[in-house]
Motif scaffolding. Structure first.
Motif, PDB file in Angstrom:
ATOM      1  N   SER A  16       0.591  -1.214  -0.040  1.00 41.20           N
ATOM      2  CA  SER A  16       0.013   0.032   0.032  1.00 41.20           C
ATOM      3  C   SER A  16       1.018   1.404  -0.013  1.00 41.20           C
ATOM      4  N   VAL A  17       0.532   2.244  -0.611  1.00 39.70           N
ATOM      5  CA  VAL A  17       1.389   3.372  -0.893  1.00 39.70           C
ATOM      6  C   VAL A  17       1.434   4.236   0.390  1.00 39.70           C
ATOM      7  N   ARG A  18       0.049   4.476   1.052  1.00 42.47           N
ATOM      8  CA  ARG A  18       0.406   5.298   2.209  1.00 42.47           C
ATOM      9  C   ARG A  18       0.443   4.539   3.450  1.00 42.47           C
ATOM     10  N   LEU A  19       0.223   3.211   3.680  1.00 41.46           N
ATOM     11  CA  LEU A  19       0.293   2.512   4.859  1.00 41.46           C
ATOM     12  C   LEU A  19       0.821   1.108   4.534  1.00 41.46           C
ATOM     13  N   PRO A  20       2.004   1.153   4.161  1.00 44.00           N
ATOM     14  CA  PRO A  20       2.654  -0.341   3.512  1.00 44.00           C
ATOM     15  C   PRO A  20       2.408  -1.364   4.604  1.00 44.00           C
ATOM     16  N   GLY A  21       2.007  -2.657   4.279  1.00 43.09           N
ATOM     17  CA  GLY A  21       1.811  -3.486   5.264  1.00 43.09           C
ATOM     18  C   GLY A  21       0.586  -3.491   6.211  1.00 43.09           C
ATOM     19  N   LYS A  22      -0.439  -2.756   5.814  1.00 37.38           N
ATOM     20  CA  LYS A  22      -1.443  -2.495   6.468  1.00 37.38           C
ATOM     21  C   LYS A  22      -2.417  -3.632   6.925  1.00 37.38           C
ATOM     22  N   MET A  23      -2.366  -4.587   5.930  1.00 41.66           N
ATOM     23  CA  MET A  23      -3.394  -5.862   5.953  1.00 41.66           C
ATOM     24  C   MET A  23      -3.088  -6.619   7.373  1.00 41.66           C
ATOM     25  N   LEU A  24      -1.525  -6.567   7.622  1.00 44.72           N
ATOM     26  CA  LEU A  24      -1.164  -7.576   8.530  1.00 44.72           C
ATOM     27  C   LEU A  24      -0.860  -6.594  10.137  1.00 44.72           C
TER      28      LEU A  24
END
Length: 255
Positions: A16-24
């Protein structure tokens, strides 16, 4: 009308551009993708929920909490491409719902409302949702997509600009009083045959101008039905969005 077999596909990418790794992210004790997966499971109409991802860490997390994960091609350019790839492998389903992985607070009934659009119009290839737009600041926020639709619920246009344009002066408090303005909710459902053809549509001038993929569908002459729900949920795009979600979740758990 025969019941349409429905599958929810949750596209979930790592970068994700604005919040990398947000799924985890898991400050609530559960990962963000698990929260969104739980929303889909609580809907009444879908028969299956699948996470389509480009990263083994997300697939491993989904399998850890008992979900079904499918690895999709790294060539997928969008969430819709991931959903289409999954649909090509699952001919037993008639409808596919594209639910973004960063929607942990969506009302599960919204998914059912979306699927119901295909009962209203047996010919429609695609549907989405909208909610009355009551905040004047959001009306002028280009990150909040607006939609106008006709009296039968078919989308006429999507825009980052305020639409419709009100020629005569209107007070800020009048926004949303009668549902003149609607915020687009970024969840879609597609008939299987249409979805598998969707990646073949060339980007359109309107899409390129507004940076909105759904305009490709409208400019190609296809119909998008719009179901209206009472309120828009708060998606997670930034660290601040996630922190606010964690606070709301903790308050709800404590209540």
């Amino acid at each position: 009308m025969a019941s349409l077999r429905t599958c929810v596909v949750i596209p979930a990418r790592m970068d994700s551009v604005r919040l990398p790794g947000k799924m985890l992210l898991r400050e609530t004790g559960r990962s963000l993708i698990e929260h969104t997966h739980a929303v889909a499971l609580r809907a009444q109409t879908p028969e299956a929920v699948i996470v389509a991802t480009d990263h083994s860490a997300i697939a491993d997390e989904v399998r850890r909490f008992g979900g079904v994960a499918v690895m999709t091609s790294p060539d997928c350019q969008s969430g819709a491409d991931r959903v289409a790839e999954v649909a090509s492998r699952l001919p037993q389903y008639d409808l596919f719902v594209n639910l973004q992985g960063d929607e942990p607070e969506l009302d599960p009934a919204a998914i059912d409302r979306l699927v119901a659009q295909f009962d209203v119009d047996a010919a429609t290839p695609m549907a989405t949702l909208a909610a009355p737009l009551e905040d004047p600041e959001l009306l002028h926020d280009p990150n909040v997509v607006k939609v106008v639709f006709d009296s039968t619920g078919r989308a006429m246009y999507f825009s980052r600009s305020p639409i419709p344009f009100v020629r005569d002066a209107v007070s800020a408090t009048a926004v949303g009083r009668a549902p003149l303005f609607h915020q687009h909710i970024g969840i879609y459902a597609y008939r299987r045959d249409f979805l598998t053809q969707l990646p073949q549509l060339a980007p359109s001038p309107l899409e390129q101008a507004e940076k909105l993929e759904q305009l490709r569908v409208l400019q190609a002459g296809h119909t998008i039905r719009v179901g209206v729900i009472p309120h828009a949920a708060s998606g997670i795009d930034t660290a601040a969005d996630y922190a606010a979600f964690v606070r709301r979740h903790c308050r709800a758990e404590a209540a």
